[in-house]
Motif scaffolding. Structure first.
Motif, PDB file in Angstrom:
ATOM      1  N   ASP A  57      -5.177  -0.731   8.021  1.00  0.00           N
ATOM      2  CA  ASP A  57      -5.719  -1.941   7.422  1.00  0.00           C
ATOM      3  C   ASP A  57      -4.758  -2.450   6.364  1.00  0.00           C
ATOM      4  N   ILE A  58      -4.340  -3.706   6.490  1.00  0.00           N
ATOM      5  CA  ILE A  58      -3.381  -4.322   5.582  1.00  0.00           C
ATOM      6  C   ILE A  58      -3.907  -5.676   5.144  1.00  0.00           C
ATOM      7  N   TYR A  59      -3.743  -5.976   3.854  1.00  0.00           N
ATOM      8  CA  TYR A  59      -4.208  -7.235   3.290  1.00  0.00           C
ATOM      9  C   TYR A  59      -3.097  -7.854   2.457  1.00  0.00           C
ATOM     10  N   TYR A  60      -3.003  -9.192   2.497  1.00  0.00           N
ATOM     11  CA  TYR A  60      -2.015  -9.919   1.723  1.00  0.00           C
ATOM     12  C   TYR A  60      -2.666 -11.072   0.978  1.00  0.00           C
ATOM     13  N   ALA A  61      -2.151 -11.349  -0.212  1.00  0.00           N
ATOM     14  CA  ALA A  61      -2.482 -12.590  -0.876  1.00  0.00           C
ATOM     15  C   ALA A  61      -1.880 -13.750  -0.094  1.00  0.00           C
ATOM     16  N   ASP A  62      -2.491 -14.931  -0.219  1.00  0.00           N
ATOM     17  CA  ASP A  62      -1.964 -16.096   0.485  1.00  0.00           C
ATOM     18  C   ASP A  62      -0.506 -16.375   0.112  1.00  0.00           C
ATOM     19  N   SER A  63      -0.149 -16.122  -1.131  1.00  0.00           N
ATOM     20  CA  SER A  63       1.204 -16.370  -1.590  1.00  0.00           C
ATOM     21  C   SER A  63       2.222 -15.429  -0.965  1.00  0.00           C
ATOM     22  N   ALA A  64       1.760 -14.271  -0.484  1.00  0.00           N
ATOM     23  CA  ALA A  64       2.649 -13.267   0.087  1.00  0.00           C
ATOM     24  C   ALA A  64       2.693 -13.294   1.607  1.00  0.00           C
ATOM     25  N   LYS A  65       1.647 -13.745   2.223  1.00  0.00           N
ATOM     26  CA  LYS A  65       1.529 -13.707   3.674  1.00  0.00           C
ATOM     27  C   LYS A  65       2.670 -14.475   4.342  1.00  0.00           C
ATOM     28  N   GLY A  66       3.325 -13.827   5.302  1.00  0.00           N
ATOM     29  CA  GLY A  66       4.430 -14.432   6.017  1.00  0.00           C
ATOM     30  C   GLY A  66       5.785 -14.169   5.409  1.00  0.00           C
ATOM     31  N   ARG A  67       5.827 -13.729   4.157  1.00  0.00           N
ATOM     32  CA  ARG A  67       7.090 -13.456   3.484  1.00  0.00           C
ATOM     33  C   ARG A  67       7.235 -11.996   3.069  1.00  0.00           C
ATOM     34  N   PHE A  68       6.123 -11.359   2.722  1.00  0.00           N
ATOM     35  CA  PHE A  68       6.144  -9.981   2.234  1.00  0.00           C
ATOM     36  C   PHE A  68       5.541  -9.049   3.281  1.00  0.00           C
ATOM     37  N   THR A  69       6.018  -7.809   3.301  1.00  0.00           N
ATOM     38  CA  THR A  69       5.482  -6.787   4.192  1.00  0.00           C
ATOM     39  C   THR A  69       5.268  -5.498   3.414  1.00  0.00           C
ATOM     40  N   ILE A  70       4.046  -4.985   3.454  1.00  0.00           N
ATOM     41  CA  ILE A  70       3.744  -3.708   2.830  1.00  0.00           C
ATOM     42  C   ILE A  70       3.737  -2.620   3.903  1.00  0.00           C
ATOM     43  N   SER A  71       4.251  -1.451   3.556  1.00  0.00           N
ATOM     44  CA  SER A  71       4.267  -0.324   4.472  1.00  0.00           C
ATOM     45  C   SER A  71       4.194   0.966   3.668  1.00  0.00           C
ATOM     46  N   ARG A  72       3.923   2.077   4.359  1.00  0.00           N
ATOM     47  CA  ARG A  72       3.867   3.358   3.664  1.00  0.00           C
ATOM     48  C   ARG A  72       4.439   4.455   4.536  1.00  0.00           C
ATOM     49  N   ASP A  73       4.965   5.472   3.872  1.00  0.00           N
ATOM     50  CA  ASP A  73       5.526   6.650   4.516  1.00  0.00           C
ATOM     51  C   ASP A  73       4.803   7.849   3.924  1.00  0.00           C
ATOM     52  N   ASN A  74       3.753   8.302   4.591  1.00  0.00           N
ATOM     53  CA  ASN A  74       2.936   9.384   4.054  1.00  0.00           C
ATOM     54  C   ASN A  74       3.682  10.711   3.982  1.00  0.00           C
ATOM     55  N   ALA A  75       4.649  10.916   4.875  1.00  0.00           N
ATOM     56  CA  ALA A  75       5.417  12.153   4.863  1.00  0.00           C
ATOM     57  C   ALA A  75       6.250  12.285   3.597  1.00  0.00           C
ATOM     58  N   ASN A  76       6.624  11.156   2.987  1.00  0.00           N
ATOM     59  CA  ASN A  76       7.459  11.165   1.794  1.00  0.00           C
ATOM     60  C   ASN A  76       6.763  10.595   0.567  1.00  0.00           C
ATOM     61  N   ASN A  77       5.467  10.386   0.631  1.00  0.00           N
ATOM     62  CA  ASN A  77       4.676   9.914  -0.505  1.00  0.00           C
ATOM     63  C   ASN A  77       5.230   8.620  -1.094  1.00  0.00           C
TER      64      ASN A  77
END
Length: 120
Positions: A57-77
């Motif tokens: 599940d990923i959520y973005y502010a309108d100002s960020a959508k289309g330009r920013f990408t959030i991701s995570r690497d659980n193996a490396n915290n």
């Protein structure tokens, strides 16, 4: 409890890109939903992006959508915020946030922030 340390901020020209990183000091990183917030000079802190514990599940502010990408690497915290097409109004201190998922109540933690400055 978890400690959060942001990195990757800096000075960039309008239209450029930056990748922010947040390191978490917990052995149970996948118990936390993660997010990014920012605070521009003279303004209140605002939500930028969030990601659930498993990335489903990923959520973005309108100002960020289309330009920013959030991701995570659980193996490396770690959690990341890839920012492209930066604008001067993106300038501010960017904060990493963690939400501990509990059976009874959720607990929030904050990093100290990393400064992003976008010049015109």
């Amino acid at each position: 409890q978890v400690q959060l340390v942001e990195s990757g901020g800096g000075l960039v020209q309008a239209g450029g890109s930056l990748r922010l990183s947040c390191a978490a000091s917990t052995r149970t990183f996948d118990n936390y939903a993660m997010g990014w917030f920012r605070q521009a000079p003279g303004k209140e802190r605002e939500f930028v992006a969030a990601i659930s514990w498993n990335g489903d599940d990923i959520y973005y502010a309108d100002s960020a959508k289309g330009r920013f990408t959030i991701s995570r690497d659980n193996a490396n915290n770690r959690v990341f915020l890839q920012m492209t097409g930066l604008k001067p109004e993106d300038t501010g201190v960017y904060y990493c946030a963690a939400r501990l998922l509990r059976w009874d109540v959720d607990i929030d933690y904050w990093g100290k922030g990393t400064l992003v400055t976008v010049s015109s």
